[in-house]
Write a protein that holds these residues in place. Structure first.
Motif, PDB file in Angstrom:
ATOM      1  N   PHE A   1      59.583   6.830 106.206  1.00  0.00           N
ATOM      2  CA  PHE A   1      58.466   6.661 107.134  1.00  0.00           C
ATOM      3  C   PHE A   1      58.656   7.588 108.331  1.00  0.00           C
ATOM      4  O   PHE A   1      59.725   8.180 108.524  1.00  0.00           O
ATOM      5  CB  PHE A   1      58.380   5.202 107.605  1.00  0.00           C
ATOM      6  CG  PHE A   1      59.699   4.638 108.091  1.00  0.00           C
ATOM      7  CD1 PHE A   1      60.137   4.845 109.393  1.00  0.00           C
ATOM      8  CD2 PHE A   1      60.496   3.904 107.232  1.00  0.00           C
ATOM      9  CE1 PHE A   1      61.339   4.331 109.824  1.00  0.00           C
ATOM     10  CE2 PHE A   1      61.718   3.391 107.661  1.00  0.00           C
ATOM     11  CZ  PHE A   1      62.133   3.600 108.952  1.00  0.00           C
ATOM     12  N   ASP A   2      57.606   7.723 109.100  1.00  0.00           N
ATOM     13  CA  ASP A   2      57.656   8.465 110.360  1.00  0.00           C
ATOM     14  C   ASP A   2      57.563   7.471 111.509  1.00  0.00           C
ATOM     15  O   ASP A   2      56.968   6.393 111.378  1.00  0.00           O
ATOM     16  CB  ASP A   2      56.497   9.454 110.448  1.00  0.00           C
ATOM     17  CG  ASP A   2      56.606  10.548 109.403  1.00  0.00           C
ATOM     18  OD1 ASP A   2      57.730  11.004 109.169  1.00  0.00           O
ATOM     19  OD2 ASP A   2      55.567  10.933 108.833  1.00  0.00           O
ATOM     20  N   CYS A   3      58.165   7.817 112.633  1.00  0.00           N
ATOM     21  CA  CYS A   3      58.113   6.981 113.829  1.00  0.00           C
ATOM     22  C   CYS A   3      57.078   7.572 114.780  1.00  0.00           C
ATOM     23  O   CYS A   3      57.261   8.677 115.303  1.00  0.00           O
ATOM     24  CB  CYS A   3      59.487   6.908 114.498  1.00  0.00           C
ATOM     25  SG  CYS A   3      60.738   6.105 113.463  1.00  0.00           S
ATOM     26  N   ILE A   4      55.985   6.859 114.961  1.00  0.00           N
ATOM     27  CA  ILE A   4      54.877   7.344 115.782  1.00  0.00           C
ATOM     28  C   ILE A   4      54.879   6.572 117.103  1.00  0.00           C
ATOM     29  O   ILE A   4      54.918   5.333 117.099  1.00  0.00           O
ATOM     30  CB  ILE A   4      53.543   7.139 115.046  1.00  0.00           C
ATOM     31  CG1 ILE A   4      53.554   7.942 113.740  1.00  0.00           C
ATOM     32  CG2 ILE A   4      52.367   7.537 115.915  1.00  0.00           C
ATOM     33  CD1 ILE A   4      52.312   7.769 112.909  1.00  0.00           C
ATOM     34  N   PRO A   5      54.844   7.273 118.234  1.00  0.00           N
ATOM     35  CA  PRO A   5      54.830   6.564 119.527  1.00  0.00           C
ATOM     36  C   PRO A   5      53.589   5.684 119.657  1.00  0.00           C
ATOM     37  O   PRO A   5      52.519   6.025 119.170  1.00  0.00           O
ATOM     38  CB  PRO A   5      54.833   7.712 120.555  1.00  0.00           C
ATOM     39  CG  PRO A   5      55.334   8.900 119.805  1.00  0.00           C
ATOM     40  CD  PRO A   5      54.909   8.739 118.394  1.00  0.00           C
ATOM     41  N   CYS A   6      53.757   4.573 120.310  1.00  0.00           N
ATOM     42  CA  CYS A   6      52.619   3.684 120.562  1.00  0.00           C
ATOM     43  C   CYS A   6      51.626   4.401 121.488  1.00  0.00           C
ATOM     44  O   CYS A   6      52.016   5.178 122.367  1.00  0.00           O
ATOM     45  CB  CYS A   6      53.087   2.382 121.214  1.00  0.00           C
ATOM     46  SG  CYS A   6      54.120   1.359 120.147  1.00  0.00           S
ATOM     47  N   SER A   7      50.366   4.150 121.281  1.00  0.00           N
ATOM     48  CA  SER A   7      49.336   4.757 122.116  1.00  0.00           C
ATOM     49  C   SER A   7      49.324   4.106 123.500  1.00  0.00           C
ATOM     50  O   SER A   7      49.955   3.066 123.718  1.00  0.00           O
ATOM     51  CB  SER A   7      47.972   4.614 121.445  1.00  0.00           C
ATOM     52  OG  SER A   7      47.680   3.242 121.213  1.00  0.00           O
ATOM     53  N   ASP A   8      48.611   4.735 124.424  1.00  0.00           N
ATOM     54  CA  ASP A   8      48.537   4.198 125.782  1.00  0.00           C
ATOM     55  C   ASP A   8      47.971   2.784 125.768  1.00  0.00           C
ATOM     56  O   ASP A   8      46.980   2.495 125.095  1.00  0.00           O
ATOM     57  CB  ASP A   8      47.644   5.096 126.650  1.00  0.00           C
ATOM     58  CG  ASP A   8      48.317   6.427 126.944  1.00  0.00           C
ATOM     59  OD1 ASP A   8      49.545   6.508 126.791  1.00  0.00           O
ATOM     60  OD2 ASP A   8      47.601   7.383 127.319  1.00  0.00           O
ATOM     61  N   GLY A   9      48.614   1.920 126.531  1.00  0.00           N
ATOM     62  CA  GLY A   9      48.157   0.543 126.621  1.00  0.00           C
ATOM     63  C   GLY A   9      48.754  -0.356 125.565  1.00  0.00           C
ATOM     64  O   GLY A   9      48.477  -1.552 125.546  1.00  0.00           O
ATOM     65  N   LYS A  10      49.589   0.208 124.683  1.00  0.00           N
ATOM     66  CA  LYS A  10      50.248  -0.589 123.648  1.00  0.00           C
ATOM     67  C   LYS A  10      51.750  -0.408 123.752  1.00  0.00           C
ATOM     68  O   LYS A  10      52.233   0.643 124.166  1.00  0.00           O
ATOM     69  CB  LYS A  10      49.775  -0.174 122.249  1.00  0.00           C
ATOM     70  CG  LYS A  10      48.316  -0.500 121.977  1.00  0.00           C
ATOM     71  CD  LYS A  10      47.950  -0.167 120.540  1.00  0.00           C
ATOM     72  CE  LYS A  10      46.511  -0.544 120.231  1.00  0.00           C
ATOM     73  NZ  LYS A  10      46.158  -0.247 118.817  1.00  0.00           N
ATOM     74  N   ILE A  11      52.480  -1.461 123.355  1.00  0.00           N
ATOM     75  CA  ILE A  11      53.938  -1.422 123.447  1.00  0.00           C
ATOM     76  C   ILE A  11      54.537  -1.969 122.159  1.00  0.00           C
ATOM     77  O   ILE A  11      53.867  -2.596 121.347  1.00  0.00           O
ATOM     78  CB  ILE A  11      54.463  -2.261 124.639  1.00  0.00           C
ATOM     79  CG1 ILE A  11      54.122  -3.754 124.417  1.00  0.00           C
ATOM     80  CG2 ILE A  11      53.920  -1.759 125.949  1.00  0.00           C
ATOM     81  CD1 ILE A  11      54.986  -4.700 125.188  1.00  0.00           C
ATOM     82  N   ASN A  12      55.833  -1.734 122.021  1.00  0.00           N
ATOM     83  CA  ASN A  12      56.617  -2.328 120.938  1.00  0.00           C
ATOM     84  C   ASN A  12      58.049  -2.435 121.443  1.00  0.00           C
ATOM     85  O   ASN A  12      58.666  -1.429 121.787  1.00  0.00           O
ATOM     86  CB  ASN A  12      56.543  -1.455 119.679  1.00  0.00           C
ATOM     87  CG  ASN A  12      57.490  -1.952 118.606  1.00  0.00           C
ATOM     88  OD1 ASN A  12      57.730  -3.143 118.499  1.00  0.00           O
ATOM     89  ND2 ASN A  12      58.034  -1.024 117.838  1.00  0.00           N
ATOM     90  N   ASN A  13      58.557  -3.645 121.521  1.00  0.00           N
ATOM     91  CA  ASN A  13      59.909  -3.851 122.047  1.00  0.00           C
ATOM     92  C   ASN A  13      60.890  -4.226 120.958  1.00  0.00           C
ATOM     93  O   ASN A  13      61.938  -4.795 121.230  1.00  0.00           O
ATOM     94  CB  ASN A  13      59.897  -4.931 123.135  1.00  0.00           C
ATOM     95  CG  ASN A  13      59.244  -6.216 122.653  1.00  0.00           C
ATOM     96  OD1 ASN A  13      58.977  -6.372 121.468  1.00  0.00           O
ATOM     97  ND2 ASN A  13      58.974  -7.120 123.586  1.00  0.00           N
TER      98      ASN A  13
END
Length: 1321
Positions: free
Chosen positions: A553-565
């Motif tokens: 898989f590829d690691c895609i940064p979260c878009s503005d206004g979204k997070i992942n912890n």
């Protein structure tokens, strides 16, 4: 034991026929020459071991007895496992607590790692190899072996156990690990002391998960051992989401260099750093040779138990590649005394039998000698002779190495399991056993399946402390050692135990690893990484790679206004409304309060711009306020929205609103019956409003639009292609187009490319007169026959002379005209020559140029349309100004002026606007011109594009539109087909008379099917929506177009059914008359007299009346025939049944009077009483009929309830009660007669008439019971036929059943027509 018995029972015929001493013993037909080792005992255990690695099978000629296979390549570990079994049996025999007073024996065979040889060994064990057996007459006794320890191969175990399992012979394997062997349905007697591959796979998956190795390669052997493991890895490792397999390769049997090179190439190219080897040692050795040849390093190997402890790999040339290998190994155990037992092994030099050859083969292999008489399988060269006294401690051999007992420990446990099961069985108390009748097994009656029962319940502990028991599938409690290959500094390899994997009943599967002891073959001395993709850190999400495993898989940064912890999260979570994502996208932070202040540069710039814009708006607003009443007269703006005076009070126009053009086009579609059309519109107000008006106009007029396609000016190329394909695929032949001419040209070019030339186009005024389209030969085939609405054309007097006299010298300030002059004559006018010469490359004009002789569209005034609208607009403004400036009472005081007046210097827009609203003038052509609100009276030209002989198109005027009136010269139209025939454009053809329209589900109203009207319904118009039902006295004709009177129908003498029934009635009457004549002629014979001749004659007379009354029902019903029908029918049948009833009573009375004391009974049944009874019964029916016919008689009436072209004329029952009483009375008499005749059927007499009456009345009742439902359900005239049929059937039944036997005796058997015969009992 069943096999043993079955084999010997097959030789019973041979036993019976064998003479003398041969009757007591039978010999084997042949033997397998197998290397073996045997010891006698009370109970014998079988064993199969890998004593040799390889085997050679002779060629089969099929002409002579084949030779025995030869085995070679002695296997010391296999021999040690066999010796472990003999040691365990010897230890058990010396144990006083286990199997006391029972001596165990053994019978061991070499399987040579070959299924064929292993199967021969198994068959030899369960059937015996003795040359002679003495049969017990009960065929009972101990079988050759009661259990088998082996086989070591999964494939061999599957084949052998599937056969011997049918006879429940227990087989305890010490090395077969295939998970398929846990299937109790297929292998009911299979057990094993080694864990199943299912657990081994699970253990290896736990190691992979422990080190986060999610990306691994898998190598398996091409047998059940490897293939089942591959399936387990796919289901348990991949599908559970724990990881992915980068590749799965099957290792070939033998040495296949090409296939091995391919597999190693796959390993080299793969990004997986962990390789799982689930194969046998023989498969892996060839692979590792290729790995060594290609120098493939940097791999972390994970080995299965089959080759984890293999010494062949622990050599200096393999260790650089395999050092650090982690492997699953069989549980190591300790067997005290085994080494000493091995040292005491000695061959028997005097026994040269194959059956005891294993020790001798080991001796010859170890000491490189041979005995005096070598076995047939010997393949070595000349060597020294063996004495049998050589010392094993003098040679370097792995046999005596008991420090790492793994398969041997499993053999040890297998033997003890069989021994404990046998011991438990022998300790059974009589009467408390588990078998039928609570019986116990004994050594004399032992069956193998009985031992299976006890083996399933075995539970003991070894001296090493391991518990041994079997689950319901025959598997032992699984436990494995985790091994690591340690590379010592001196170059040697040490196999060290670094953990264990086990499963317990309480804790499940447990993995224990000592990380400090593990050797990693890498510079970092740490576990290697083996992943397809690194874990996605917080702030990113996983995105699967298309067509690759889930671990990639590829690691895609979260878009503005979204997070992942979280790590490796699939989705990002949106922050709450008052929060925003942090820069790392791993948590939400409160939004900062931020605003644009006046102090920063951007705020200052925007403030200044805002103030400037405010000032400019104020200026523009002032201008608009001052001139808000300035009139605007448009010559080409046709939008209907501009007619709204509340919004556009100062707007006028000299072109009609598009409403009139759309209505005119709708009228054309309705006039030419074009009910199925397509529409192409411009995607703006012009197109949307026009199609809206068009749809409103055609609503309810039977016109439908198949499609409405919109085009955009910006995307006209792609839109034109799309619309062209739609038109080509459409079934509509007439297409309406509301577009600008440039867009229509693109569309026509696309249609020409696709050769779509059979469509009729309706043009709006925006393109109906376009010269650009008319002069384009590329679209002439497509555009031929266009029918369009055009702006009205009109001539302007002297306008052409005015245009031709124009010259730049007369209009020096007209830049447009100057540019036109340059383009037309290719020169620069003299007035601007000096100024423009440096900029232009055109020569100066000579001054002789003129427009008077030039043919140019500019000077063509034959079709003035837009120009004429401009002309009208100017004249409207001029007349308004004239009216404003020509005030008749200019000198009066301002307050007394009735109209607004002004002077040329003080004209206000508002004043001019008021005068424009009142403009009413006559044009030079004599037409009245005035404004109605913002609009003028609508007038259009109707034009047609026709082909010229040269192939180009010309514009032909074919009519006009005046308001809502359409004037059209149809004969002048040239259609797209090239003929004068109007094109047809319908979704469904009109329904002809006799049918109706049925709309198709999900389709427009114009698409329908024509369904014929149902019978009794008509439609006499084309395109009818409904069929109308005919009146009750009428019916539809064949074409369903008109109602015709229904024909009267009744049962007549002329039709086939009437003729048939008449013939049957007349025939019945004739037969009755014949019988009557016979009875008269023979009236004095005993047969006639004995049956009451008077009643017989009366009965025949009534039957004749019954036959004849049916004729009254045939023919056209009348008032009297309807009354006479039922009366004749009712009275005739009552007379008939009354005679039968009286005859039955007389028969009963005659036989009853014969009894003592009943002589007076006949006084009541004399001839007078009989006649009186018949008259009495008949008179009751006469009274019923008289009352019924007098009060409510049947009348002839047409039956309109039956649907059809004919109406049945029938006798309608005005009173159902009367008819029911008539039938009911007949039924009452018939049932009474049937009952009495049934009671008299067994009276003593040679000829009892009661029997005949019984049968006749049975038929009579059956006919009339069946008559009721048939009468009720029959349609039309068949009601009469049913009643006639019932009359005739019942009459014939009475006539035949009563009189046929009598006539038979009278005419054909006269000898029986005697008093003696009739009185005989």
């Amino acid at each position: 034991m069943p096999i043993f018995c079955a084999v010997w029972l097959a030789f019973v015929p041979a036993y019976v026929s064998s003479p003398g001493k041969y009757a007591d013993a039978l010999g084997l037909q042949g033997q397998f020459h197998l290397n073996g080792m045997h010891k006698a005992g009370d109970v014998v255990l079988g064993g199969m071991f890998e004593i040799h690695f390889f085997s050679v099978f002779p060629d089969l000629s099929f002409t002579s007895e084949p030779q025995q296979p030869t085995c070679y390549g002695f296997d010391i570990p296999g021999f040690r496992a066999a010796m472990t079994m003999t040691f365990a049996i010897d230890e058990i025999n010396r144990n006083a607590n286990l199997l006391p007073n029972v001596t165990l024996g053994y019978s061991l065979y070499d399987n040579c790692v070959k299924l064929q040889i292993g199967f021969r060994a198994a068959m030899s064990l369960i059937s015996g190899q003795e040359q002679q057996f003495i049969l017990d007459e009960t065929c009972v006794g101990t079988p050759p072996v009661i259990g088998i320890v082996g086989d070591s191969s999964s494939t061999s175990s599957i084949a052998i156990s599937s056969v011997i399992g049918s006879y429940r012979v227990p087989m305890v394997s010490y090395f077969a690990t295939c998970s398929c062997l846990s299937d109790r349905q297929k292998f009911p007697s299979f057990f094993r002391t080694i864990p199943s591959d299912a657990f081994q796979v699970s253990a290896m998956i736990q190691i992979l998960n422990h080190y986060d190795w999610t990306w691994a390669g898998l190598l398996v052997s091409d047998d059940d051992y490897g293939l089942h493991a591959a399936r387990s890895f796919q289901s348990d490792f991949v599908q559970s989401g724990g990881g992915c397999l980068a590749y799965v390769e099957i290792l070939p049997w033998g040495n296949d260099p090409a296939e091995l090179r391919r597999i190693v190439d796959v390993m080299k190219k793969s990004t997986a750093h962990v390789v799982i080897g689930f194969a046998h040692e023989s498969h892996m050795i060839n692979l590792m040779e290729e790995v060594l040849r290609q120098n493939v390093t940097g791999l972390q190997w994970l080995a299965s138990e089959a080759w984890t402890a293999a010494a062949v790999f622990q050599t200096p040339h393999f260790i650089p590649y395999l050092a650090g290998t982690l492997g699953i190994a069989i549980r190591r155990g300790e067997i005290p005394g085994l080494r000493e037992f091995l040292l005491r092994i000695r061959p028997d030099p005097h026994n040269n039998s194959y059956r005891n050859s294993i020790v001798k083969l080991f001796w010859e292999y170890t000491f490189q000698c041979r005995f005096a008489q070598p076995p047939a399988g010997w393949v070595e060269t000349e060597a020294v002779s063996c004495t049998g006294q050589e010392d094993l401690e003098d040679v370097e051999n792995d046999l005596l190495d008991t420090s790492n007992l793994r398969p041997e420990y499993n053999v040890y446990k297998a033997v003890y399991a069989l021994a404990y099961a046998l011991d438990d069985m022998l300790q059974c108390e009589h009467g408390r056993g588990p078998f039928s009748g609570h019986s116990c097994a004994t050594l004399q009656t032992l069956e193998p399946w009985q031992l299976v029962y006890y083996l399933q319940k075995v539970n003991f502990s070894t001296t090493f402390g391991d518990q041994v028991s079997f689950d319901q599938n025959g598997d032992a409690l699984p436990i494995y050692d985790v091994m690591n290959w340690l590379w010592l500094p001196d170059g040697r390899t040490k196999l060290q135990n670094v953990g264990e994997v086990k499963r317990s009943a309480f804790k499940g599967e447990e993995l224990t690893i000592d990380e400090k002891k593990i050797f990693w073959n890498s510079q970092s001395k740490k576990p290697p990484r083996s992943v397809c993709s690194e874990s996605c850190s917080p702030g990113t999400r996983m995105a699967r790679k298309k067509g690759e495993p889930v671990c990639c898989f590829d690691c895609i940064p979260c878009s503005d206004g979204k997070i992942n912890n979280q790590t490796d999260s699939i989705e990002c979570t949106r922050c709450p409304e008052d929060f925003w994502s942090s820069p790392q996208r791993d948590h939400c932070v409160p939004k900062k309060t931020e605003f644009l202040s006046y102090h920063e540069p951007l705020g200052i710039c925007l403030t200044a711009t805002s103030l400037l814009g405010t000032c400019m708006c104020a200026v523009v607003l002032g201008i608009f306020i001052c001139h808000r009443s300035t009139p605007i007269i448009s010559y080409l703006a046709s939008c209907p929205c501009l007619s709204d005076r509340t919004k556009f009070s100062n707007f006028f126009r000299t072109i009609p609103s598009d409403i009139y053009q759309a209505r005119a086009m709708a009228q054309l579609a309705i006039r030419f019956n074009w009910t199925w059309m397509g529409a192409v519109i411009e995607n703006n107000d012009y197109g949307q409003l026009a199609i809206q008006v068009f749809q409103e106009e055609i609503e309810g007029k039977g016109v439908c639009l198949e499609f409405i396609e919109a085009v955009h000016r910006e995307t006209i190329m792609s839109d034109a292609r799309r619309v062209a394909l739609k038109i080509k695929d459409s079934t509509a032949t007439v297409i309406l187009i509301f577009c600008w001419y440039t867009d229509v040209k693109k569309l026509f070019l696309e249609l020409a490319m696709r050769n779509v030339t059979d469509r009729q186009f309706l043009a709006s005024e925006a393109w109906s007169t376009s010269d650009d389209l008319l002069q384009d030969l590329a679209i002439s085939k497509v555009a031929s026959g266009v029918l369009g609405v055009a702006i009205q054309s009109s001539a302007i007097p002297e306008f052409e002379n005015y245009l031709r006299s124009m010259h730049p010298s007369h209009r020096p300030d007209d830049e447009f005209f100057r540019e036109f002059w340059q383009n037309e004559f290719g020169c620069t006018p003299a007035a601007e020559h000096k100024e423009t010469l440096p900029k232009a490359s055109l020569p100066p004009c000579s001054g002789t140029e003129s427009l008077k002789g030039v043919q140019h569209p500019f000077t063509d005034t034959s079709q003035l349309r837009v120009a004429y609208n401009v002309y009208l607009a100017v004249y409207a403004a001029a007349h308004a100004l004239h009216s404003l400036l020509s005030c008749p009472n200019r000198d009066r005081p301002p307050g007394n002026n009735s109209s607004i007046c002004s002077s040329p210097k003080h004209i206000k827009p508002r004043e001019l606007l008021q005068h424009l609203n009142k403009v009413n003038v006559t044009t030079p052509h004599g037409e009245m011109f005035r404004f109605k609100g913002a609009d003028i009276p609508a007038k259009y030209d109707l034009v047609n594009w026709q082909k010229t002989p040269e192939g180009s198109l010309k514009l032909v005027l074919i009519g006009g539109v005046d308001g809502f009136d359409l004037h059209l010269n149809e004969s002048a139209i040239q259609w797209s087909t090239g003929s004068n025939q109007v094109p047809v454009s319908v979704c469904s053809e009109s329904c002809p008379p006799g049918t109706r329209k049925a709309n198709r589900k999900g389709e427009p109203l114009c698409c329908f099917d024509c369904i014929p009207c149902a019978e009794g319904e008509i439609s006499n118009t084309t395109g009818s929506l409904h069929c109308e039902s005919c009146p009750s006295q009428f019916w539809s004709n064949v074409e369903q177009t008109a109602c015709v009177p229904r024909q009267l129908d009744f049962l007549s003498f002329n039709e086939t059914l009437g003729i048939t029934l008449t013939t049957a009635a007349v025939s019945g009457a004739a037969v009755t008359t014949a019988v009557f004549v016979v009875f008269i002629c023979y009236r004095k014979t005993p047969m006639v007299r004995a049956n009451n001749s008077e009643l017989s004659f009366l009965l025949l007379l009534s039957l004749k009346l019954c036959f004849l009354c049916s004729l009254v029902f045939i023919g056209r019903p009348s008032v009297w025939s309807c009354r006479f029908q039922q009366a004749a029918f009712g009275i005739s049948f009552v007379l008939c049944v009354s005679c039968l009833l009286v005859k039955t009573l007389v028969v009963l009375a005659v036989f009853r009077s014969a009894r003592p004391g009943a002589e007076t009974l006949m006084k009541w049944f004399g001839p007078g009483q009989q006649r009186g009874s018949v008259c009495l019964f008949t008179s009751v029916q006469v009274i019923i009929c008289a009352i019924w016919l007098s009060l409510s008689p049947p009348v002839p009436q047409p039956d309109l309830g039956f649907k059809g072209s004919k109406v049945t004329l029938e006798c309608s029952m005005a009173s159902v009660v009367g008819f029911s009483l008539v039938l009911g009375y007949i039924g009452l008499l018939a049932c009474t007669c049937l009952l009495l005749a049934f009671l008299a059927r067994k009276l003593p007499d040679n000829f009892n008439e009661a029997k005949l009456i019984t049968f006749s009345m049975l038929i009579f009742c059956a006919v009339w019971v069946a008559f009721v439902p048939a009468y009720v359900s029959s349609p039309g005239k068949f009601v009469v036929a049913v009643e006639i049929f019932a009359i005739l059937a019942s009459s014939y039944g009475l006539l035949i059943c009563i009189f046929a036997p009598k006539c038979f005796i009278i005419l054909l058997r006269p000898e029986k027509n005697t008093k003696k015969h009739l009185m005989a009992r």
